[in-house]
Motif scaffolding. Structure first.
Motif, PDB file in Angstrom:
ATOM      1  N   TYR A  53     -28.317  -9.648 -58.882  1.00  0.00           N
ATOM      2  CA  TYR A  53     -28.707 -10.585 -58.140  1.00  0.00           C
ATOM      3  C   TYR A  53     -29.066  -9.635 -56.654  1.00  0.00           C
ATOM      4  O   TYR A  53     -28.146  -8.911 -56.042  1.00  0.00           O
ATOM      5  CB  TYR A  53     -27.573 -11.334 -57.998  1.00  0.00           C
ATOM      6  N   LYS A  54     -30.051 -10.275 -56.099  1.00  0.00           N
ATOM      7  CA  LYS A  54     -30.478  -9.891 -54.513  1.00  0.00           C
ATOM      8  C   LYS A  54     -29.688  -9.916 -53.656  1.00  0.00           C
ATOM      9  O   LYS A  54     -29.541  -9.008 -52.876  1.00  0.00           O
ATOM     10  CB  LYS A  54     -31.854 -10.358 -54.412  1.00  0.00           C
ATOM     11  N   ASP A  55     -28.923 -10.963 -53.487  1.00  0.00           N
ATOM     12  CA  ASP A  55     -27.975 -11.060 -52.279  1.00  0.00           C
ATOM     13  C   ASP A  55     -26.788 -10.412 -52.468  1.00  0.00           C
ATOM     14  O   ASP A  55     -25.788 -10.620 -51.590  1.00  0.00           O
ATOM     15  CB  ASP A  55     -27.591 -12.552 -52.330  1.00  0.00           C
ATOM     16  N   MET A  56     -26.475  -9.509 -53.474  1.00  0.00           N
ATOM     17  CA  MET A  56     -25.163  -8.767 -53.337  1.00  0.00           C
ATOM     18  C   MET A  56     -25.334  -7.532 -52.850  1.00  0.00           C
ATOM     19  O   MET A  56     -24.306  -6.785 -52.786  1.00  0.00           O
ATOM     20  CB  MET A  56     -24.766  -8.560 -55.049  1.00  0.00           C
ATOM     21  N   SER A  57     -26.261  -7.167 -52.040  1.00  0.00           N
ATOM     22  CA  SER A  57     -26.369  -5.999 -51.189  1.00  0.00           C
ATOM     23  C   SER A  57     -26.515  -6.156 -49.577  1.00  0.00           C
ATOM     24  O   SER A  57     -26.970  -5.403 -49.040  1.00  0.00           O
ATOM     25  CB  SER A  57     -27.560  -5.193 -51.710  1.00  0.00           C
ATOM     26  N   VAL A  58     -25.840  -7.239 -49.111  1.00  0.00           N
ATOM     27  CA  VAL A  58     -25.997  -7.543 -47.949  1.00  0.00           C
ATOM     28  C   VAL A  58     -25.085  -6.626 -47.256  1.00  0.00           C
ATOM     29  O   VAL A  58     -25.668  -6.285 -45.778  1.00  0.00           O
ATOM     30  CB  VAL A  58     -25.532  -9.042 -47.718  1.00  0.00           C
ATOM     31  N   HIS A  59     -23.957  -6.103 -47.530  1.00  0.00           N
ATOM     32  CA  HIS A  59     -23.195  -5.079 -46.753  1.00  0.00           C
ATOM     33  C   HIS A  59     -23.533  -3.688 -46.863  1.00  0.00           C
ATOM     34  O   HIS A  59     -24.117  -3.110 -46.007  1.00  0.00           O
ATOM     35  CB  HIS A  59     -21.817  -5.460 -47.027  1.00  0.00           C
ATOM     36  N   VAL A  60     -23.306  -3.359 -48.102  1.00  0.00           N
ATOM     37  CA  VAL A  60     -23.752  -1.823 -48.541  1.00  0.00           C
ATOM     38  C   VAL A  60     -24.033  -2.162 -50.113  1.00  0.00           C
ATOM     39  O   VAL A  60     -23.745  -3.062 -50.658  1.00  0.00           O
ATOM     40  CB  VAL A  60     -22.569  -0.842 -48.472  1.00  0.00           C
ATOM     41  N   ARG A  61     -24.929  -1.031 -50.486  1.00  0.00           N
ATOM     42  CA  ARG A  61     -25.384  -1.275 -51.829  1.00  0.00           C
ATOM     43  C   ARG A  61     -24.410  -0.918 -52.945  1.00  0.00           C
ATOM     44  O   ARG A  61     -24.842   0.117 -53.858  1.00  0.00           O
ATOM     45  CB  ARG A  61     -26.763  -0.358 -51.978  1.00  0.00           C
ATOM     46  N   LEU A  62     -23.606  -1.760 -53.194  1.00  0.00           N
ATOM     47  CA  LEU A  62     -22.402  -1.466 -53.847  1.00  0.00           C
ATOM     48  C   LEU A  62     -22.652  -1.513 -55.452  1.00  0.00           C
ATOM     49  O   LEU A  62     -22.466  -0.643 -56.291  1.00  0.00           O
ATOM     50  CB  LEU A  62     -21.330  -2.345 -53.774  1.00  0.00           C
ATOM     51  N   GLN A  63     -23.657  -2.217 -55.661  1.00  0.00           N
ATOM     52  CA  GLN A  63     -24.137  -2.450 -57.136  1.00  0.00           C
ATOM     53  C   GLN A  63     -24.900  -1.427 -57.812  1.00  0.00           C
ATOM     54  O   GLN A  63     -24.897  -1.429 -59.022  1.00  0.00           O
ATOM     55  CB  GLN A  63     -24.588  -3.965 -57.278  1.00  0.00           C
ATOM     56  N   ILE A  64     -25.380  -0.704 -56.907  1.00  0.00           N
ATOM     57  CA  ILE A  64     -26.213   0.379 -57.450  1.00  0.00           C
ATOM     58  C   ILE A  64     -25.359   1.341 -58.313  1.00  0.00           C
ATOM     59  O   ILE A  64     -25.930   1.935 -59.295  1.00  0.00           O
ATOM     60  CB  ILE A  64     -27.016   1.396 -56.290  1.00  0.00           C
ATOM     61  N   GLY A  65     -24.163   1.513 -58.056  1.00  0.00           N
ATOM     62  CA  GLY A  65     -23.168   2.315 -58.566  1.00  0.00           C
ATOM     63  C   GLY A  65     -22.620   1.818 -60.067  1.00  0.00           C
ATOM     64  O   GLY A  65     -22.068   2.415 -60.753  1.00  0.00           O
TER      65      GLY A  65
END
Length: 347
Positions: free
Chosen positions: A235-247
């Protein structure tokens, strides 16, 4: 040809890219190509090519160094850019107002994406039979594996929980036999490198990073109490702070392995590449079906290293590392099981 190529009736495209090639000294043997072009420019057909392989992920995981080493093979010719970002991003620019659509260097239409590989097409055009059977091209857009932010921008998809169609489906449709390469890094180190490298003009510190990570971990954990793991990863709004989900590597790789045969996907770790470059490169060239031309450990220094200003920021706080290691631990375990390789636990 080993590379996916075809003949096109639009000779005007050839004129556009040959003018670019002939005006740029970085292309080897340019004089020969331009001389031959001037002699056959009236031909009605043009050779067009698409990539034989894609280095699809992940950002800040050593992809620039790996791509540089791959391009040292005598049978591989690069496109105009390492990262045209067409599959995950720029192909949507004609329909959506996206932040990366203002670049004049990045291809937006399918025709322009084909132009990106015009130099290899021109090389194959003047090559003999043996060369035509050997020469291939590829690209290394680090958005391809994971970036599906475009999905929610299209009307009718706003309330979807996950994308119904992925970049993998489009690529399989157009390039069913493409070879896919992935390089992964310890997600904790990858995230910090990502934070330092992007948004260069923002003020940064180890405490700011810790605060952003705290918010991001809380957001993802909160998301997981209400939604599926795939929703929270994509989901696009999950990277607001840092791109945690790329990991969350296992989520993305599982989806690609559901679309492509396992034999078309090669996943390596940055740790292994850093310590055994010649072995890893031989493995990659064998995977690509290319001759092993005697790789060595020369030119093994990693590219895109931390700048001097970023080095002054120092290493992340120990509490931040512990928080990230705890967060990523179950996802690393899932990746290790998926790949049947304990090195992806990054102990």
């Amino acid at each position: 040809m080993k590379n996916p190529c075809w003949y096109d009736d639009d000779n005007n495209r050839r004129k556009i890219w040959m003018e670019r090639i002939c005006s740029d000294d970085k292309y080897v043997d340019t004089r020969r190509r331009c001389k031959m072009y001037s002699g056959d420019r009236k031909k009605n057909t043009t050779l067009r090519c698409l990539p034989y392989f894609l280095l699809i992920g992940q950002p800040k995981s050593g992809s620039t160094s790996l791509y540089s080493r791959i391009m040292q093979h005598p049978d591989i010719i690069s496109g105009f850019l390492k990262e045209p970002h067409w599959w995950a991003r720029c192909r949507h620019c004609r329909y959506l107002q996206l932040p990366y659509c203002n670049s004049t260097l990045l291809p937006q239409s399918f025709t322009e994406y084909g132009d990106h590989f015009s130099y290899v097409a021109e090389t194959l055009h003047i090559s003999n039979k043996s060369e035509k059977e050997r020469i291939v091209t590829g690209e290394g857009s680090q958005s391809t594996l994971w970036d599906h932010h475009w999905w929610w921008e299209y009307p009718g998809n706003e309330n979807d929980k996950v994308p119904r169609i992925l970049n993998a489906h489009f690529i399989r449709h157009i390039l069913p036999d493409v070879k896919l390469l992935v390089i992964l890094r310890n997600p904790v180190d990858r995230l910090y490198s990502d934070y330092l490298f992007f948004n260069k003009h923002q003020q940064k510190s180890v405490q700011m990073f810790n605060d952003k990570v705290t918010h991001a971990v809380h957001s993802v954990n909160n998301c997981l109490t209400k939604n599926s793991l795939r929703h929270c990863a994509y989901y696009k709004d999950m990277s607001v702070h840092v791109r945690l989900q790329i990991g969350l590597y296992a989520v993305f790789l599982k989806d690609w392995m559901d679309v492509f045969p396992r034999k078309q996907l090669l996943v390596i770790s940055l740790d292994n590449f850093s310590t055994n470059q010649s072995v890893v490169m031989s493995k990659i060239f064998k995977f690509l079906g290319l001759r092993d031309f005697g790789t060595s450990e020369t030119n093994s220094e990693h590219l895109n290293q931390r700048s001097r200003s970023n080095k002054r920021i120092g290493d992340m706080l120990n509490e931040t590392r512990l928080m990230l290691e705890k967060f990523y631990k179950p996802f690393n375990k899932a990746l290790s099981l998926l790949m049947n390789d304990t090195s992806f636990l990054w102990k």
